[in-house]
Design a protein around this motif. Structure first.
Motif, PDB file in Angstrom:
ATOM      1  N   LEU A 200       0.889  -1.335   0.008  1.00  0.00           N
ATOM      2  CA  LEU A 200       0.027   0.037  -0.046  1.00  0.00           C
ATOM      3  C   LEU A 200       0.761   1.226  -0.064  1.00  0.00           C
ATOM      4  O   LEU A 200       1.621   1.305   0.823  1.00  0.00           O
ATOM      5  CB  LEU A 200      -0.942   0.128   1.413  1.00  0.00           C
ATOM      6  N   ASN A 201       0.830   2.155  -1.079  1.00  0.00           N
ATOM      7  CA  ASN A 201       1.605   3.616  -1.146  1.00  0.00           C
ATOM      8  C   ASN A 201       2.993   2.984  -1.677  1.00  0.00           C
ATOM      9  O   ASN A 201       3.913   3.330  -0.856  1.00  0.00           O
ATOM     10  CB  ASN A 201       1.550   4.073   0.200  1.00  0.00           C
ATOM     11  N   ALA A 202       2.928   1.954  -2.454  1.00  0.00           N
ATOM     12  CA  ALA A 202       4.312   1.528  -2.823  1.00  0.00           C
ATOM     13  C   ALA A 202       5.324   2.601  -3.433  1.00  0.00           C
ATOM     14  O   ALA A 202       4.743   3.481  -3.906  1.00  0.00           O
ATOM     15  CB  ALA A 202       4.357   0.530  -3.953  1.00  0.00           C
ATOM     16  N   GLY A 203       6.705   2.506  -2.994  1.00  0.00           N
ATOM     17  CA  GLY A 203       7.669   3.740  -3.505  1.00  0.00           C
ATOM     18  C   GLY A 203       7.838   4.529  -2.274  1.00  0.00           C
ATOM     19  O   GLY A 203       8.816   5.414  -2.338  1.00  0.00           O
ATOM     20  N   ALA A 204       7.031   4.653  -1.230  1.00  0.00           N
ATOM     21  CA  ALA A 204       7.104   5.422   0.013  1.00  0.00           C
ATOM     22  C   ALA A 204       8.064   4.763   0.654  1.00  0.00           C
ATOM     23  O   ALA A 204       8.147   3.560   0.543  1.00  0.00           O
ATOM     24  CB  ALA A 204       5.829   5.894   0.637  1.00  0.00           C
ATOM     25  N   PRO A 205       8.721   5.364   1.707  1.00  0.00           N
ATOM     26  CA  PRO A 205       9.588   4.968   2.715  1.00  0.00           C
ATOM     27  C   PRO A 205       8.858   4.116   3.687  1.00  0.00           C
ATOM     28  O   PRO A 205       7.568   4.148   4.013  1.00  0.00           O
ATOM     29  CB  PRO A 205      10.347   5.833   3.229  1.00  0.00           C
ATOM     30  N   ASP A 206       9.493   2.887   4.134  1.00  0.00           N
ATOM     31  CA  ASP A 206       9.046   2.286   5.483  1.00  0.00           C
ATOM     32  C   ASP A 206       8.758   3.176   6.470  1.00  0.00           C
ATOM     33  O   ASP A 206       9.504   4.390   6.837  1.00  0.00           O
ATOM     34  CB  ASP A 206      10.183   1.192   5.892  1.00  0.00           C
ATOM     35  N   PRO A 207       7.936   2.887   7.368  1.00  0.00           N
ATOM     36  CA  PRO A 207       7.480   3.803   8.359  1.00  0.00           C
ATOM     37  C   PRO A 207       8.452   3.684   9.668  1.00  0.00           C
ATOM     38  O   PRO A 207       9.162   2.417   9.713  1.00  0.00           O
ATOM     39  CB  PRO A 207       6.263   3.197   9.063  1.00  0.00           C
ATOM     40  N   GLN A 208       8.850   4.544  10.506  1.00  0.00           N
ATOM     41  CA  GLN A 208       9.733   4.576  11.549  1.00  0.00           C
ATOM     42  C   GLN A 208       9.124   4.566  12.847  1.00  0.00           C
ATOM     43  O   GLN A 208       7.856   4.687  13.039  1.00  0.00           O
ATOM     44  CB  GLN A 208      10.584   5.694  11.296  1.00  0.00           C
ATOM     45  N   ALA A 209       9.819   4.755  14.185  1.00  0.00           N
ATOM     46  CA  ALA A 209       8.968   4.597  15.211  1.00  0.00           C
ATOM     47  C   ALA A 209       8.289   5.820  15.360  1.00  0.00           C
ATOM     48  O   ALA A 209       6.883   5.951  16.073  1.00  0.00           O
ATOM     49  CB  ALA A 209      10.006   4.498  16.283  1.00  0.00           C
ATOM     50  N   ALA A 210       8.837   6.863  14.714  1.00  0.00           N
ATOM     51  CA  ALA A 210       8.016   8.333  15.076  1.00  0.00           C
ATOM     52  C   ALA A 210       6.550   8.033  14.328  1.00  0.00           C
ATOM     53  O   ALA A 210       5.599   8.966  14.816  1.00  0.00           O
ATOM     54  CB  ALA A 210       8.747   9.301  14.632  1.00  0.00           C
ATOM     55  N   ASP A 211       6.745   7.366  13.151  1.00  0.00           N
ATOM     56  CA  ASP A 211       5.371   7.432  12.486  1.00  0.00           C
ATOM     57  C   ASP A 211       4.334   6.847  13.280  1.00  0.00           C
ATOM     58  O   ASP A 211       3.366   7.030  12.923  1.00  0.00           O
ATOM     59  CB  ASP A 211       5.668   6.695  10.968  1.00  0.00           C
ATOM     60  N   LEU A 212       4.657   5.525  14.180  1.00  0.00           N
ATOM     61  CA  LEU A 212       3.552   5.038  14.854  1.00  0.00           C
ATOM     62  C   LEU A 212       2.962   5.970  15.988  1.00  0.00           C
ATOM     63  O   LEU A 212       1.715   6.017  16.156  1.00  0.00           O
ATOM     64  CB  LEU A 212       4.273   3.527  15.516  1.00  0.00           C
ATOM     65  N   ALA A 213       3.913   6.959  16.331  1.00  0.00           N
ATOM     66  CA  ALA A 213       3.444   7.834  17.227  1.00  0.00           C
ATOM     67  C   ALA A 213       2.443   8.710  16.575  1.00  0.00           C
ATOM     68  O   ALA A 213       1.480   9.166  17.191  1.00  0.00           O
ATOM     69  CB  ALA A 213       4.406   8.561  18.072  1.00  0.00           C
ATOM     70  N   ARG A 214       2.848   9.170  15.449  1.00  0.00           N
ATOM     71  CA  ARG A 214       1.941   9.983  14.534  1.00  0.00           C
ATOM     72  C   ARG A 214       0.768   9.227  14.332  1.00  0.00           C
ATOM     73  O   ARG A 214      -0.633   9.746  14.072  1.00  0.00           O
ATOM     74  CB  ARG A 214       2.507  10.343  13.410  1.00  0.00           C
ATOM     75  N   GLY A 215       0.617   7.719  13.909  1.00  0.00           N
ATOM     76  CA  GLY A 215      -0.383   7.186  13.472  1.00  0.00           C
ATOM     77  C   GLY A 215      -1.318   7.053  14.896  1.00  0.00           C
ATOM     78  O   GLY A 215      -2.593   7.152  14.444  1.00  0.00           O
ATOM     79  N   ILE A 216      -0.765   7.070  15.919  1.00  0.00           N
ATOM     80  CA  ILE A 216      -1.915   6.879  17.050  1.00  0.00           C
ATOM     81  C   ILE A 216      -2.557   8.227  17.483  1.00  0.00           C
ATOM     82  O   ILE A 216      -3.721   8.213  17.637  1.00  0.00           O
ATOM     83  CB  ILE A 216      -1.016   6.461  18.467  1.00  0.00           C
ATOM     84  N   ALA A 217      -1.883   9.322  17.281  1.00  0.00           N
ATOM     85  CA  ALA A 217      -2.445  10.782  17.320  1.00  0.00           C
ATOM     86  C   ALA A 217      -3.415  10.753  16.262  1.00  0.00           C
ATOM     87  O   ALA A 217      -4.410  11.564  16.480  1.00  0.00           O
ATOM     88  CB  ALA A 217      -1.245  11.632  17.434  1.00  0.00           C
TER      89      ALA A 217
END
Length: 303
Positions: A267-284
């Motif tokens: 999903l959204n191929a070509g974008a970078p892998d998520p990092q730890a900070a992205d999980l916090a952003r996803g929760i928010a």
């Protein structure tokens, strides 16, 4: 009916389902689980397994919805809202994801793997930080739909019997709706019915996630619209795709299970892998999406 959904969400956000209550009486989903397990043991054998699975679906939905309907008629909407409260899982979802986000942000991979294993079915024993973030974000997006938005939708439509019937169907899907030799026929009706009752909520969740992302809303919707049809699930790809687009990362892709590697499309191929900070952003982001849902339901109830 919408006010029942609003009050249930508010109670869940304020209290959740306390551990002391769980230790004492369990949880409505665990009660349903025991009934489903008993019917699975009793009926899932011999011939006519698909018909027996359909009977199981009818019995479990009736066991959940009929008492709920009687309670709502006899005791009124306020009691119905209180009893609907444990069937909304926003607080629990937030807690489980924060349990992953904290060690992941600290670089504690063993603890992050242990916490991730509690919420996903894939093998994460050797997963690196991006794989853990990806698995957790997928679980967050899918469960935002199944555990929060869909119950609220069905509570708004059908009150306490609506949300009770939904949770019965969703619990059956998680327990017997698998394409395994034991459950492929027996759980077929449960799985198809779960797909049906989540059809609108999954797409609504994608819209809410997109709206909650602000300026990235158009991109989030574009990723969901483009990539969700390729997902293995007819519904999960929508909130997951919106989450990937909103955060600017890729989700899904190949994953390891106990006995195989599933080559899932990105999903959204070509974008970078998520990092730890992205999980916090996803929760928010998910918190904002749920808040939008609650505000919309409140406005609808007041109108």
């Amino acid at each position: 009916m919408a006010m029942i959904a609003v009050l249930a969400l508010l109670l869940d956000a304020l209290i959740g389902w306390p551990d002391a209550v769980y230790r004492r009486i369990g949880h409505p989903v665990t009660w349903l689980g025991r009934l489903i397990s008993a019917l699975d043991r009793a009926l899932n054998k011999g011939a006519l397994r698909q018909a027996k699975g359909a009977l199981t679906v009818a019995l479990v939905v009736a066991a959940a919805a009929i008492p709920a309907a009687l309670v709502q008629v006899w005791l009124g909407p306020w009691v119905a809202a209180v009893l609907a409260w444990p069937l909304v899982a926003a607080r629990s979802l937030d807690q489980h994801l924060r349990a992953v986000a904290r060690p992941l942000a600290a670089g504690d991979l063993p603890a992050a793997r242990a916490a991730t294993a509690m919420i996903v079915g894939r093998d994460v024993t050797r997963a690196d930080a991006p794989a853990l973030a990806r698995a957790s974000l997928e679980s967050l997006a899918e469960n935002a739909s199944d555990g929060v938005i869909a119950p609220l939708v069905w509570a708004a439509i059908g009150g306490l019997p609506g949300i009770a019937a939904y949770k019965a169907i969703n619990t059956m899907d998680s327990m017997i709706g698998h394409r395994t030799p034991r459950h492929e026929q027996f759980g077929m009706i449960a799985a198809r019915l779960d797909d049906l009752v989540n059809l609108i909520p999954a797409r609504l969740t994608a819209v809410l996630i997109a709206l909650a992302s602000g300026r990235r809303a158009r991109g989030a919707l574009r990723v969901a619209w483009r990539d969700a049809p390729a997902h293995r699930s007819p519904n999960a790809g929508w909130p997951e795709g919106a989450m990937a687009g909103a955060l600017g990362c890729r989700l899904s892709g190949p994953r390891v299970y106990a006995d195989r590697v599933a080559e899932e499309p990105w999903l959204n191929a070509g974008a970078p892998d998520p990092q730890a900070a992205d999980l916090a952003r996803g929760i928010a982001l998910t918190r904002r999406a749920v808040a939008l849902a609650g505000a919309a339901l409140l406005a609808f109830a007041l109108i």
